[in-house]
Scaffold this motif. Structure first.
Motif, PDB file in Angstrom:
ATOM      1  N   VAL A 261       0.863  -1.176   0.000  1.00 14.86           N
ATOM      2  CA  VAL A 261       0.000   0.000   0.000  1.00 14.86           C
ATOM      3  C   VAL A 261       0.903   1.230   0.000  1.00 14.86           C
ATOM      4  O   VAL A 261       1.770   1.379   0.871  1.00 14.86           O
ATOM      5  N   GLU A 262       0.692   2.109  -0.976  1.00 19.31           N
ATOM      6  CA  GLU A 262       1.552   3.284  -1.113  1.00 19.31           C
ATOM      7  C   GLU A 262       0.704   4.527  -1.364  1.00 19.31           C
ATOM      8  O   GLU A 262      -0.220   4.506  -2.175  1.00 19.31           O
ATOM      9  N   ALA A 263       1.027   5.604  -0.653  1.00 21.47           N
ATOM     10  CA  ALA A 263       0.423   6.911  -0.896  1.00 21.47           C
ATOM     11  C   ALA A 263       1.416   7.753  -1.684  1.00 21.47           C
ATOM     12  O   ALA A 263       2.538   7.976  -1.233  1.00 21.47           O
ATOM     13  N   ARG A 264       0.980   8.208  -2.866  1.00 25.02           N
ATOM     14  CA  ARG A 264       1.851   8.982  -3.748  1.00 25.02           C
ATOM     15  C   ARG A 264       1.305  10.391  -3.928  1.00 25.02           C
ATOM     16  O   ARG A 264       0.099  10.592  -4.023  1.00 25.02           O
ATOM     17  N   HIS A 265       2.221  11.340  -4.028  1.00 23.19           N
ATOM     18  CA  HIS A 265       1.830  12.729  -4.253  1.00 23.19           C
ATOM     19  C   HIS A 265       2.125  13.087  -5.693  1.00 23.19           C
ATOM     20  O   HIS A 265       3.233  12.900  -6.167  1.00 23.19           O
ATOM     21  N   THR A 266       1.128  13.598  -6.371  1.00 25.70           N
ATOM     22  CA  THR A 266       1.257  13.842  -7.805  1.00 25.70           C
ATOM     23  C   THR A 266       1.426  15.309  -8.158  1.00 25.70           C
ATOM     24  O   THR A 266       1.408  15.670  -9.328  1.00 25.70           O
ATOM     25  N   ALA A 267       1.581  16.178  -7.146  1.00 30.32           N
ATOM     26  CA  ALA A 267       1.707  17.619  -7.413  1.00 30.32           C
ATOM     27  C   ALA A 267       2.785  18.208  -6.525  1.00 30.32           C
ATOM     28  O   ALA A 267       3.404  17.520  -5.714  1.00 30.32           O
ATOM     29  N   THR A 268       3.018  19.525  -6.686  1.00 30.46           N
ATOM     30  CA  THR A 268       3.965  20.227  -5.828  1.00 30.46           C
ATOM     31  C   THR A 268       3.563  20.042  -4.381  1.00 30.46           C
ATOM     32  O   THR A 268       2.395  20.213  -4.029  1.00 30.46           O
ATOM     33  N   ARG A 269       4.496  19.713  -3.538  1.00 34.23           N
ATOM     34  CA  ARG A 269       4.166  19.305  -2.176  1.00 34.23           C
ATOM     35  C   ARG A 269       3.706  20.440  -1.289  1.00 34.23           C
ATOM     36  O   ARG A 269       3.049  20.230  -0.300  1.00 34.23           O
ATOM     37  N   THR A 270       4.045  21.678  -1.593  1.00 32.66           N
ATOM     38  CA  THR A 270       3.641  22.779  -0.738  1.00 32.66           C
ATOM     39  C   THR A 270       2.753  23.744  -1.495  1.00 32.66           C
ATOM     40  O   THR A 270       2.816  23.853  -2.712  1.00 32.66           O
ATOM     41  N   ARG A 271       1.929  24.436  -0.779  1.00 32.29           N
ATOM     42  CA  ARG A 271       1.013  25.392  -1.381  1.00 32.29           C
ATOM     43  C   ARG A 271       0.997  26.649  -0.544  1.00 32.29           C
ATOM     44  O   ARG A 271       0.875  26.592   0.683  1.00 32.29           O
ATOM     45  N   PHE A 272       1.065  27.814  -1.199  1.00 32.50           N
ATOM     46  CA  PHE A 272       1.067  29.094  -0.503  1.00 32.50           C
ATOM     47  C   PHE A 272      -0.345  29.428  -0.038  1.00 32.50           C
ATOM     48  O   PHE A 272      -1.300  29.357  -0.809  1.00 32.50           O
ATOM     49  N   VAL A 273      -0.492  29.786   1.233  1.00 32.66           N
ATOM     50  CA  VAL A 273      -1.816  30.095   1.772  1.00 32.66           C
ATOM     51  C   VAL A 273      -1.910  31.505   2.338  1.00 32.66           C
ATOM     52  O   VAL A 273      -2.901  31.874   2.936  1.00 32.66           O
TER      53      VAL A 273
END
Length: 320
Positions: free
Chosen positions: A116-128
């Protein structure tokens, strides 16, 4: 004025009464979610961890399997239960639904291996806003039969293992590792974090780049190494050495408590700036007083070599 970052995803700005009007105006214009007034300070709270989505994966098992859990960012917890199945719960976290959509969960079972693997498909940080960034993460909580082999990987997060027997390979680049009531073969490694092991047995290999190591149990094989941190070990009654043990820290103290009847060839060296303090009685002892640096000799019937090294710190050896 100061920041309060005590809760994940919660940013609190503590403002003195003198600056309150100006900050309140700034907060209102920025569209902050909540303003709580309290004397003598004002707390401005921004909640950026507003979305949590849980995904469950279940696998029926009728024999010992190997479970591989991987996440790009998040804690992983594994505990045993009395069911012939593996349940993995994945908590996807992020500031909004769009962030959750960037996390993919891949799960499959092939023969005796479950992955079981969780993958991130976008830029890991987001400006808030206000100069802050938030990142998506995926925490995993697994329930497994007691006899299960494990391979666990997280880039950033803690690992917890409870009441599992088998082979376990645990690795986090940044986070603590805690294991309790485990047996078998355990490799636990963190790049930055502490290791805490309670009531463990079997073959143990423990490594941390920066952090302390705490252990109690009956290991048969032990290799413990810290790049920067203290080490405290309490070996319980019934422990026997199957091979040579090594306990090493580059910078920190080492304390080792051994039960009556324990047998080993002790070789303790605290480096040029440290001392050995011991109440153990060794045969063929060289050193061992407060005035002498090294402490070597046979404890009990002797046997395998128990090597204890610190680059800078005190070594304390006690019997009980």
């Amino acid at each position: 004025m100061g920041w309060n970052l005590s809760r994940p995803g919660i940013v609190s700005l503590i403002v003195s009464p003198r600056l309150r009007p100006a900050v309140r105006a700034t907060a209102m214009s920025a569209g902050l979610i909540a303003i709580t007034m309290a004397a003598p300070a004002c707390v401005v709270t921004v909640d950026n961890d507003g979305q949590i989505e849980r995904v469950e994966k279940r696998f029926n098992v009728d024999k010992t399997v190997e479970l591989r859990l991987t996440t790009f960012d998040g804690a992983i917890e594994v505990r045993s239960w009395d069911r012939p199945e593996v349940l993995v719960q994945i908590d996807k976290r992020g500031p909004d639904k769009d962030a959750l959509g960037t996390i993919d969960v891949v799960a499959e079972q092939k023969a005796d291996v479950i992955q079981v693997e969780a993958r991130h498909t976008a830029t890991r940080t987001r400006f808030v806003g206000l100069g802050f960034f938030v990142s998506a993460s995926a925490k995993m909580i697994a329930s497994v039969p007691r006899n299960t082999n494990l391979v666990i990987r997280t880039e950033d997060g803690s690992i917890v293992l409870e009441r599992v027997a088998g082979k376990a390979d645990l690795h986090t680049k940044d986070g603590s590792i805690r294991a309790s009531e485990t047996s078998g073969e355990l490799v636990a490694e963190t790049g930055d974090g502490s290791l805490q092991l309670d009531d463990v047995s079997g073959r143990l290999e423990l490594r941390t780049g920066d952090g302390s190591i705490r252990l109690s149990g009956t290991p048969s094989s032990l290799k413990a190494r810290s790049g920067d941190g203290s080490i405290a070990l309490r070996i319980q009654n019934g422990a026997m050495m199957d091979d040579d043990w090594t306990i090493v820290t580059a910078d920190g103290s080492i304390s080792l408590a051994l039960p009556d009847g324990f047998a080993a060839q002790i070789d303790a060296d605290p480096g040029s700036d440290g001392k050995v303090r011991s109440d153990l009685t060794l045969s063929n002892t060289a050193g061992g007083t407060r005035d002498k640096r090294t402490f070597t000799g046979a404890l009990g019937q002797g046997g395998h070599r128990l090597s204890i090294r610190t680059g800078d710190g005190t070594i304390r050896l006690t019997g009980y």
